[in-house]
Scaffold this active site. Structure first.
Site, PDB file in Angstrom:
ATOM      1  N   GLU A  17       4.765   8.647  -5.374  1.00 14.38           N
ATOM      2  CA  GLU A  17       6.082   8.010  -5.363  1.00 14.38           C
ATOM      3  C   GLU A  17       6.029   6.692  -6.129  1.00 14.38           C
ATOM      4  O   GLU A  17       5.009   6.007  -6.126  1.00 14.38           O
ATOM      5  CB  GLU A  17       6.566   7.707  -3.934  1.00 14.38           C
ATOM      6  CG  GLU A  17       7.163   8.876  -3.199  1.00 14.38           C
ATOM      7  CD  GLU A  17       7.841   8.452  -1.903  1.00 14.38           C
ATOM      8  OE1 GLU A  17       8.331   7.299  -1.843  1.00 14.38           O
ATOM      9  OE2 GLU A  17       7.864   9.253  -0.963  1.00 14.38           O
ATOM     10  N   ASP A  23       8.856   3.567  -6.020  1.00 12.87           N
ATOM     11  CA  ASP A  23      10.077   3.279  -5.261  1.00 12.87           C
ATOM     12  C   ASP A  23      10.695   1.923  -5.559  1.00 12.87           C
ATOM     13  O   ASP A  23      10.010   0.894  -5.535  1.00 12.87           O
ATOM     14  CB  ASP A  23       9.777   3.289  -3.748  1.00 12.87           C
ATOM     15  CG  ASP A  23       9.230   4.610  -3.255  1.00 12.87           C
ATOM     16  OD1 ASP A  23       9.544   5.642  -3.858  1.00 12.87           O
ATOM     17  OD2 ASP A  23       8.493   4.600  -2.253  1.00 12.87           O
ATOM     18  N   GLU A  46      13.616   0.103  -3.361  1.00  9.27           N
ATOM     19  CA  GLU A  46      14.400   0.226  -2.132  1.00  9.27           C
ATOM     20  C   GLU A  46      15.168  -1.072  -1.912  1.00  9.27           C
ATOM     21  O   GLU A  46      14.561  -2.128  -1.748  1.00  9.27           O
ATOM     22  CB  GLU A  46      13.486   0.522  -0.935  1.00  9.27           C
ATOM     23  CG  GLU A  46      12.819   1.881  -1.025  1.00  9.27           C
ATOM     24  CD  GLU A  46      11.734   2.072   0.022  1.00  9.27           C
ATOM     25  OE1 GLU A  46      11.650   3.191   0.568  1.00  9.27           O
ATOM     26  OE2 GLU A  46      10.976   1.124   0.284  1.00  9.27           O
ATOM     27  N   GLN A  83      12.730  -4.144  -2.182  1.00 12.37           N
ATOM     28  CA  GLN A  83      11.352  -3.760  -1.892  1.00 12.37           C
ATOM     29  C   GLN A  83      10.883  -2.748  -2.923  1.00 12.37           C
ATOM     30  O   GLN A  83      11.618  -1.829  -3.275  1.00 12.37           O
ATOM     31  CB  GLN A  83      11.249  -3.144  -0.493  1.00 12.37           C
ATOM     32  CG  GLN A  83       9.863  -2.607  -0.138  1.00 12.37           C
ATOM     33  CD  GLN A  83       9.751  -2.198   1.308  1.00 12.37           C
ATOM     34  OE1 GLN A  83       9.653  -3.026   2.205  1.00 12.37           O
ATOM     35  NE2 GLN A  83       9.773  -0.897   1.563  1.00 12.37           N
ATOM     36  N   THR A  84       9.668  -2.930  -3.420  1.00 17.94           N
ATOM     37  CA  THR A  84       9.047  -1.930  -4.281  1.00 17.94           C
ATOM     38  C   THR A  84       7.842  -1.352  -3.556  1.00 17.94           C
ATOM     39  O   THR A  84       7.219  -2.011  -2.727  1.00 17.94           O
ATOM     40  CB  THR A  84       8.598  -2.538  -5.624  1.00 17.94           C
ATOM     41  OG1 THR A  84       7.592  -3.529  -5.377  1.00 17.94           O
ATOM     42  CG2 THR A  84       9.782  -3.182  -6.342  1.00 17.94           C
ATOM     43  N   ASN A  85       7.513  -0.111  -3.909  1.00 19.77           N
ATOM     44  CA  ASN A  85       6.382   0.538  -3.247  1.00 19.77           C
ATOM     45  C   ASN A  85       5.829   1.626  -4.175  1.00 19.77           C
ATOM     46  O   ASN A  85       6.549   2.146  -5.031  1.00 19.77           O
ATOM     47  CB  ASN A  85       6.800   1.149  -1.914  1.00 19.77           C
ATOM     48  CG  ASN A  85       5.632   1.312  -0.953  1.00 19.77           C
ATOM     49  OD1 ASN A  85       4.480   1.068  -1.314  1.00 19.77           O
ATOM     50  ND2 ASN A  85       5.918   1.732   0.264  1.00 19.77           N
ATOM     51  N   ARG A 135       2.083  -0.065   0.016  1.00 14.95           N
ATOM     52  CA  ARG A 135       1.863  -1.042  -1.065  1.00 14.95           C
ATOM     53  C   ARG A 135       3.180  -1.744  -1.379  1.00 14.95           C
ATOM     54  O   ARG A 135       3.616  -1.824  -2.525  1.00 14.95           O
ATOM     55  CB  ARG A 135       1.261  -0.337  -2.270  1.00 14.95           C
ATOM     56  CG  ARG A 135      -0.165   0.135  -2.003  1.00 14.95           C
ATOM     57  CD  ARG A 135      -0.780   0.896  -3.147  1.00 14.95           C
ATOM     58  NE  ARG A 135      -2.221   1.060  -2.938  1.00 14.95           N
ATOM     59  CZ  ARG A 135      -2.774   2.029  -2.212  1.00 14.95           C
ATOM     60  NH1 ARG A 135      -2.009   2.915  -1.614  1.00 14.95           N
ATOM     61  NH2 ARG A 135      -4.092   2.108  -2.076  1.00 14.95           N
ATOM     62  N   GLU A 136       3.808  -2.266  -0.348  1.00 15.68           N
ATOM     63  CA  GLU A 136       5.112  -2.882  -0.490  1.00 15.68           C
ATOM     64  C   GLU A 136       5.024  -4.301  -1.041  1.00 15.68           C
ATOM     65  O   GLU A 136       4.093  -5.042  -0.730  1.00 15.68           O
ATOM     66  CB  GLU A 136       5.837  -2.935   0.870  1.00 15.68           C
ATOM     67  CG  GLU A 136       6.028  -1.602   1.549  1.00 15.68           C
ATOM     68  CD  GLU A 136       4.917  -1.275   2.539  1.00 15.68           C
ATOM     69  OE1 GLU A 136       3.808  -1.876   2.411  1.00 15.68           O
ATOM     70  OE2 GLU A 136       5.140  -0.440   3.422  1.00 15.68           O
ATOM     71  N   GLY A 171      11.833  -4.015  11.858  1.00 12.61           N
ATOM     72  CA  GLY A 171      11.542  -2.974  12.827  1.00 12.61           C
ATOM     73  C   GLY A 171      12.742  -2.500  13.613  1.00 12.61           C
ATOM     74  O   GLY A 171      12.585  -2.016  14.738  1.00 12.61           O
ATOM     75  N   ARG A 194      -2.390  -7.249   8.475  1.00  9.09           N
ATOM     76  CA  ARG A 194      -2.178  -5.803   8.402  1.00  9.09           C
ATOM     77  C   ARG A 194      -3.417  -5.089   7.887  1.00  9.09           C
ATOM     78  O   ARG A 194      -3.772  -4.008   8.356  1.00  9.09           O
ATOM     79  CB  ARG A 194      -0.988  -5.528   7.488  1.00  9.09           C
ATOM     80  CG  ARG A 194      -0.603  -4.063   7.332  1.00  9.09           C
ATOM     81  CD  ARG A 194       0.601  -3.972   6.412  1.00  9.09           C
ATOM     82  NE  ARG A 194       1.011  -2.615   6.166  1.00  9.09           N
ATOM     83  CZ  ARG A 194       1.950  -2.289   5.283  1.00  9.09           C
ATOM     84  NH1 ARG A 194       2.567  -3.225   4.597  1.00  9.09           N
ATOM     85  NH2 ARG A 194       2.285  -1.017   5.103  1.00  9.09           N
TER      86      ARG A 194
END
Length: 317
Positions: free
Chosen positions: A125, A127, A129, A142-144, A155-156, A224, A307
């Site tokens: 992918e 992305d 977003e 947001q990119t990923n 990998r955001e 969340g 994280r």
């Protein structure tokens, strides 16, 4: 001068100042972007209806201007989305988007490439977003990237925008070839993923389709699920146009092939972005990349040590 008269004059002065301030509905301070090459001008626009077909939510997809533009809608009944009629090994993909106004917390508008339908266990992918957020920061970007099924490692990277994305159209573009992947907003690079030994395991390697979708991301898009979609403000309408999709096309008869652009005999066209001018960023683009990341990026997985106790290898490359 009476006290009442002074208050009226002060009120008028404050109102005048407020009216002159930039009315921007996402991010904090506003910075003037640097001048960069207009990469989007090198590629032809096509109609949405020519390149894309319905992915889901057909009743919430409204073509306009003979298919040059379209609205995709999220309401209580459904979201909606489009998928490209072709698959690509590499290419340049861009669309102009105008986002919904108002309280859009939890709404997600995605412009991305994926092959999860063909490779469900090791898909790729790339992305974009756009995430509706709480009222003070109504939209963030947001990119990923996922490569070869690496979905356990997000990998955001997240950015505040330097404009109001609800007032007019802005261009979101992806350049993908064997050298690097570049995310651009209004032609300004905001993220570059270079192909090298460290990044190769997570680098997208298989042909992908192009998607654009709008949907309910209440469970994750805002801290969340702290700010879920409020359907009191529905429908949420995103407008799309100025679509550009030029790349290395894959033959529909060989939909699961993993051959490269240069070696596959099933390709319908040559790859338009494998030339020397697309091997690396220009000096102007590099300045734009540093500007976007220093002024507007507020999260990167490579800096998230809570994280990832051990950062992914490409972070230290």
């Amino acid at each position: 001068m009476t006290f009442l008269h002074q208050r009226v004059l002060l009120s008028c002065l404050i109102s005048s100042i407020i009216l002159r301030l930039p009315q921007v509905s996402s991010r904090g301070p506003i910075y003037r972007p640097p001048s960069v090459e207009r990469l989007t001008d090198r590629f032809r626009s096509t109609t949405v209806s020519q390149k894309m077909s319905t992915f889901f939510g057909a009743s919430n997809i409204h073509m306009k201007s003979n298919g040059s533009y379209t609205d995709i809608i999220l309401d209580k009944t459904s979201g909606s989305g489009l998928v490209s009629k072709d698959r690509y090994y590499h290419g340049f993909f861009s669309v102009a988007i105008k986002l919904p106004m108002g309280d859009t917390s939890g709404v997600v508008l995605a412009f991305y490439m994926s092959n999860s339908d063909v490779f469900p266990h090791n898909h790729d992918e790339i992305d974009f977003e756009l995430l509706g957020h709480e009222k003070r920061r109504q939209w963030v970007l947001q990119t990923n990237i996922y490569g070869n099924g690496s979905v356990k490692t997000g990998r955001e990277e997240k950015f505040y925008l330097w404009f109001d994305p609800t007032q007019e159209f802005h261009q979101y573009s992806m350049l993908w070839n064997t050298h690097h992947i570049v995310f651009l907003v209004d032609n300004i690079p905001i993220r570059e993923v270079t192909y090298n030994q460290a990044s190769s395991p997570m680098y997208p390697s298989k042909p992908m389709s192009l998607y654009t979708t709008i949907w309910d991301g209440s469970q994750w898009a805002t801290h969340g699920g702290k700010y879920p979609v409020n359907y009191k403000y529905a429908p949420f309408v995103a407008s799309l146009g100025e679509l550009k999709a030029e790349g290395c096309l894959m033959s529909k008869a060989n939909s699961t092939s993993t051959g490269s652009c240069s070696k596959s005999s099933t390709l319908l066209t040559s790859d338009p972005i494998e030339g020397n001018e697309y091997v690396k960023l220009t000096s102007q683009q590099t300045i734009g990349l540093k500007w976007a990341r220093s002024k507007h990026m507020f999260y990167s997985y490579c800096k998230d040590t809570s994280r990832y106790k051990i950062l992914p290898p490409e972070c230290n490359a």
